[in-house]
Each structure stands twice: as C-alpha cells, then as structure tokens.
Scaffold this active site. Structure first.
Site, PDB file in Angstrom:
ATOM      1  N   CYS A  85      90.745  69.370  -5.811  1.00 23.28           N
ATOM      2  CA  CYS A  85      91.966  68.557  -5.687  1.00 23.28           C
ATOM      3  C   CYS A  85      91.899  67.584  -4.521  1.00 23.28           C
ATOM      4  O   CYS A  85      92.769  66.733  -4.369  1.00 23.28           O
ATOM      5  CB  CYS A  85      93.197  69.454  -5.540  1.00 23.28           C
ATOM      6  SG  CYS A  85      93.243  70.746  -6.773  1.00 23.28           S
ATOM      7  N   HIS A 334     100.274  65.702 -10.768  1.00 20.01           N
ATOM      8  CA  HIS A 334      99.031  66.049 -10.074  1.00 20.01           C
ATOM      9  C   HIS A 334      97.814  65.820 -10.962  1.00 20.01           C
ATOM     10  O   HIS A 334      97.162  66.766 -11.391  1.00 20.01           O
ATOM     11  CB  HIS A 334      99.123  67.513  -9.609  1.00 20.01           C
ATOM     12  CG  HIS A 334      97.961  67.989  -8.798  1.00 20.01           C
ATOM     13  ND1 HIS A 334      97.177  67.162  -8.013  1.00 20.01           N
ATOM     14  CD2 HIS A 334      97.445  69.247  -8.624  1.00 20.01           C
ATOM     15  CE1 HIS A 334      96.240  67.880  -7.419  1.00 20.01           C
ATOM     16  NE2 HIS A 334      96.379  69.146  -7.779  1.00 20.01           N
TER      17      HIS A 334
END
Lengths: 385, 101
Positions: A85, A334
């Site tokens: 991420c 996200h």
C-alpha cells in the site's frame, strides 16, 4: 541535496470503473497533472510509477513504460515501484531523491491500481500476498485479520474501544462527503459504524477501507526552476522511507509501527519541524486502528491516546489537527498503488487553498503518512507553502 | 513440537529459515513444549478464497514458553489474549492450537 517542489497534481475519481483500463486511469491522472502545469511532455525527464499488484489484478506487467508511452513521454526512464500500500509513496520518495540529488530537474510520479475487476475473495487473496506467505497467510490470515489482531492488542494494552475505532470512520466519511472525487460520498453515524457486518473481530465493514479503481499524479521539480511550471509551488521539506519485518508474529510489539516512527522522525528532522507545527495531515487509514496508531507513532498524541483524541474531535475538519480531510482511504477509497500519491495531492491542494468545502484554514504545513502492508514499509513526507 | 535453536544467539524458532537475524546460519534441532499463551487473536467472518469453506474461524499469534511467536489456527472454544494454549496438530505447514495448558 537541492530543494524540491511539487508543481502540479492530477487525480481521477476513485470508485468502480469497469470501462477504464489501468493504462487509461494512469494516463488520465498523468495528463491532468501535466495540464495543470506549464510543462510539456518532452520536458519530463523520468516517470516513477507506484503500483502494487497490476500483474495479479489485471495481468499487466512492465507497467511503467506502458503508462509512459500513453503519456507521450518518449524514451525517458520509466520504472515501477512496489511496496504494497506504500507503492506510490515509495515511488514519490525515490523520485524526490533523484531530483534532490541533482539527477533530474523535472519528473512525473503516477500511482495507479485497478482492483474492482476481481471478486472480493480473490481481491482479499491478492492483498494477502503483501503479508508473509510462509507463515501468517498460510494459517488463513487476511489483511483485515492482521489489523484486527493489531486492534485487539491495542485495546488490551491501552483500553481502546470499538467506539474509538468507529469515530475514525465517522470522521472520515464526513470529510469524504465533501470530496467530489471520493468513492463513497455519504456521512455515516456512530450507530451505523458499530452495527456494521463483522469482517474480523473487532473490525466491521466500516473499519475497513474500500476496494477501488483510481490513479493520482504529482509533478516534482527542482525548486529553483519551479516557477517555470507553476505560480504556486509547494515545497517538499522532508521525505523518508523506513522498513520493518513483514510478519506480525516476528514483531516485538504490534500496537505500534516502528517504520512509522522511524520515517516520521527522519522526515520531521529533515523538515526542521515538530508534530505540533503540522496544520493538516493525511494518515494511512487502511483500517481505522491504523489511523489511531499513526497519530501516536508520529507524536501527535501520547501512546494510547489516539482513540480518545479522535472521539473528542481533535482530528476533525474543524479540530486542532485535521486528519484525512480527503475522506481518507475509508471514504475517498483505496486503489492501493494510487494511495500514497493521492494523499500527497490532498495536502498540496490544502496548502494551495484549493479544497473547497473541506478546506482547512491557514493550512501552511502538511504531513503525509503512507503505510505498506502491516507496517513493513512506511513513507512520511512533510510539505509546506 | 519440533523447533530449532540458533547456535549463534540461542534464540528459539519454529520454522527454520536457514539464517538468523544475528547473522548465524547454524541451528540445532530441539523439542519445544508446544505450550504458550495468546499474544493476540481474531475471528474471521470473511477470508481469502482458499479458506472460505472454514468460515468463521479463529487465528491467533501464540507466544510459546520458549519465546518464539507463531501464527496459528485455533480449534474448539474461542480464546482471548493471555489465555493458555497448547499444540494440537500440524497439517500442511499450519499449526493448530487449542485452549488450555
């Protein structure tokens, strides 16, 4: 090291876009970024792409030159960075290092992910590959379950409650409702957040960030040339990346992220500022507990106080330390590889005073924290007017 | 329960990786008690594809008496942090534990 500035930002909307390919998403963000500056394609000296799992989600490898050619960047070096991420945070860190070190004057950073073409179970499988496949993942761990174990330990040590976790989700949804490009633009109540479907105890659906498609871009320039490309350069005061072990069971204390503390400390020292000086921050709320721990690890609050501070409104849009004005990963969305650069876009636009309804007054100094996996990579950046 | 001990720093481990963070590559096989306590845990209600048939199930990070931690699948009654646990079985490289000393 030379001074470096962000001279332009570009973003797609975040959401589910079955009609757009990963290349089209990346191109849209990159092209908007170039349009927002006075830079021409042939002035860009390198492309840094942040992408976590294009090969798994859509089957495309060798992604950076594929995006570079769509943007008309010619034969310049195009390189993909993968750090779960924190992929595009890491791309930003390396792009910054190259400009600060004098290798280039003008480089483009694009983060992109296309996730919604897979089923949720398959997506969970792909995301889990950022954990330790030899241990925790083999036992059945998913990312929600790893952060659930982090949350349970934090609750055990500090008395953090489910209300504290839910307060993060309620705040970020309230902010995301004011962001026209956010994936979920709707406020939620504390009651709704607490009553969400259980994913991994104690985390409900409302403690988890979204599965999204999207891309974001920033243009980085040596500060002494920044006014050639914009009237409103934003100075990169400090960027640092730090690492830790992948497996949670190899960490001494899972209620804190050593890589966040290390990257944060270095970025604060490079910028010559302290946590109390920060006006606005984007923190990596992949799960609500991650925002609470980031508040503590970056020194905004004492250890164990992240939950109570959030519930009391310390990090609200009108609070003392507004956090995730964009809506965060929870509400803005996200798309994993796009997140680090999208967080930087939000802080740049806050400092420039371009955030409309969600604008923080007197936002002069901002911080971005981008976390990879369950904490094995962290990139922290400090920006100022 | 079979484990390994680093001959450089004396640290115990369950899975032998071939190296230790102290720099040593020398290990001796040793027997572990198979008992420990729960460091953290969670019950999953959603999982990756290969585990969907097992839902809901509990996983835990166990701290063994000898020191090393291990991520395991729990069997039987649900556990909480600090509960005593013991080894039940190892199947396909995954350890299964249950509540009780």
């Amino acid at each position: 090291m030379r001074s470096v500035a962000v001279v332009a930002t570009g973003k797609t909307a975040f959401g589910s876009f079955p009609e757009l390919s990963i290349r089209e998403l990346a191109r849209e963000a990159g092209a908007k970024c170039l349009e927002g500056s006075k830079a021409a394609e042939d002035q860009i000296e390198a492309l840094y792409v942040g992408n976590f799992a294009g090969p798994s989600f859509v089957g495309q490898n060798h992604l950076a030159p594929y995006i570079g050619s769509a943007l008309g960047l010619g034969g310049v070096p195009c390189t993909r960075f993968e750090a779960a991420c924190a992929s595009s945070g890491s791309a930003f860190f390396h792009a910054y290092s190259a400009v600060a070190g004098g290798l280039y004057d003008l480089v483009l950073v694009v983060g992109v992910e296309k996730m919604t073409s897979q089923t949720t179970a398959r997506t969970t499988d792909i995301l889990a590959s950022a954990g330790d496949l030899g241990g925790e993942v083999k036992a059945g761990a998913t990312f929600p379950s790893l952060f659930a174990m982090i949350a349970n330990r934090h609750m055990h040590e500090f008395g953090t409650t489910r209300e504290h976790l839910a307060a993060v989700a309620v705040k970020n949804h309230a902010n995301g409702a004011k962001n026209p490009l956010a994936h979920l633009r709707k406020p939620i109540t504390m009651e709704k957040a607490l009553a969400g479907r259980m994913i991994a105890e104690p985390l409900t659906l409302y403690d988890c960030s979204l599965i999204s498609d999207g891309a974001a871009a920033v243009l980085l320039c040596a500060s002494d040339r920044a006014t050639e490309f914009t009237d409103k350069p934003v100075c990169v005061r400090g960027v640092a990346q730090a690492s830790d072990r992948l497996a949670l069971d190899e960490k001494e204390d899972i209620s804190t992220f050593p890589a966040v503390r290390a990257a944060g400390g270095k970025a604060f020292r490079a910028a010559g500022v302290r946590p109390k000086d920060i006006d606005v921050a984007e923190l990596h709320d992949c799960f609500t507990i991650a925002e609470i721990i980031a508040l503590e690890d970056l020194g905004f609050v004492e250890r164990g106080q992240g939950g109570p501070a959030t519930l009391e409104g310390y990090t609200a849009l009108d609070g003392e330390k507004p956090v995730n004005t964009s809506g965060g990963l929870k509400s803005k969305g996200h798309p994993v590889g796009a997140t680090g650069v999208a967080q930087i876009c939000e802080v740049v636009e806050q400092i420039r005073g371009e955030c409309g309804e969600r604008q923080v007054k007197h936002a002069k100094l901002g911080l971005i924290e981008n976390l990879g996996g369950s904490g094995a990579t962290c990139v922290v950046s400090v920006l100022s007017a | 329960m079979t484990g390994y001990r680093c001959q450089g720093c004396g640290r115990y481990g369950v899975q032998q990786t071939g190296w230790c963070e102290c720099g040593s590559e020398s290990f001796e096989e040793t027997s572990l008690s198979g008992r420990g306590k729960v460091y953290s845990c969670t019950t999953l209600h959603a999982s990756a594809e290969p585990f969907e048939k097992d839902l809901p199930f509990q996983i835990a990070i166990i701290e063994l008496e000898e020191g090393p931690r291990l991520t395991v699948r729990m069997e039987g009654v649900r556990v909480e942090i600090d509960d005593p646990v013991h080894e039940v079985a190892e199947r396909d490289g995954v350890w299964f534990f249950a509540r009780g000393g």
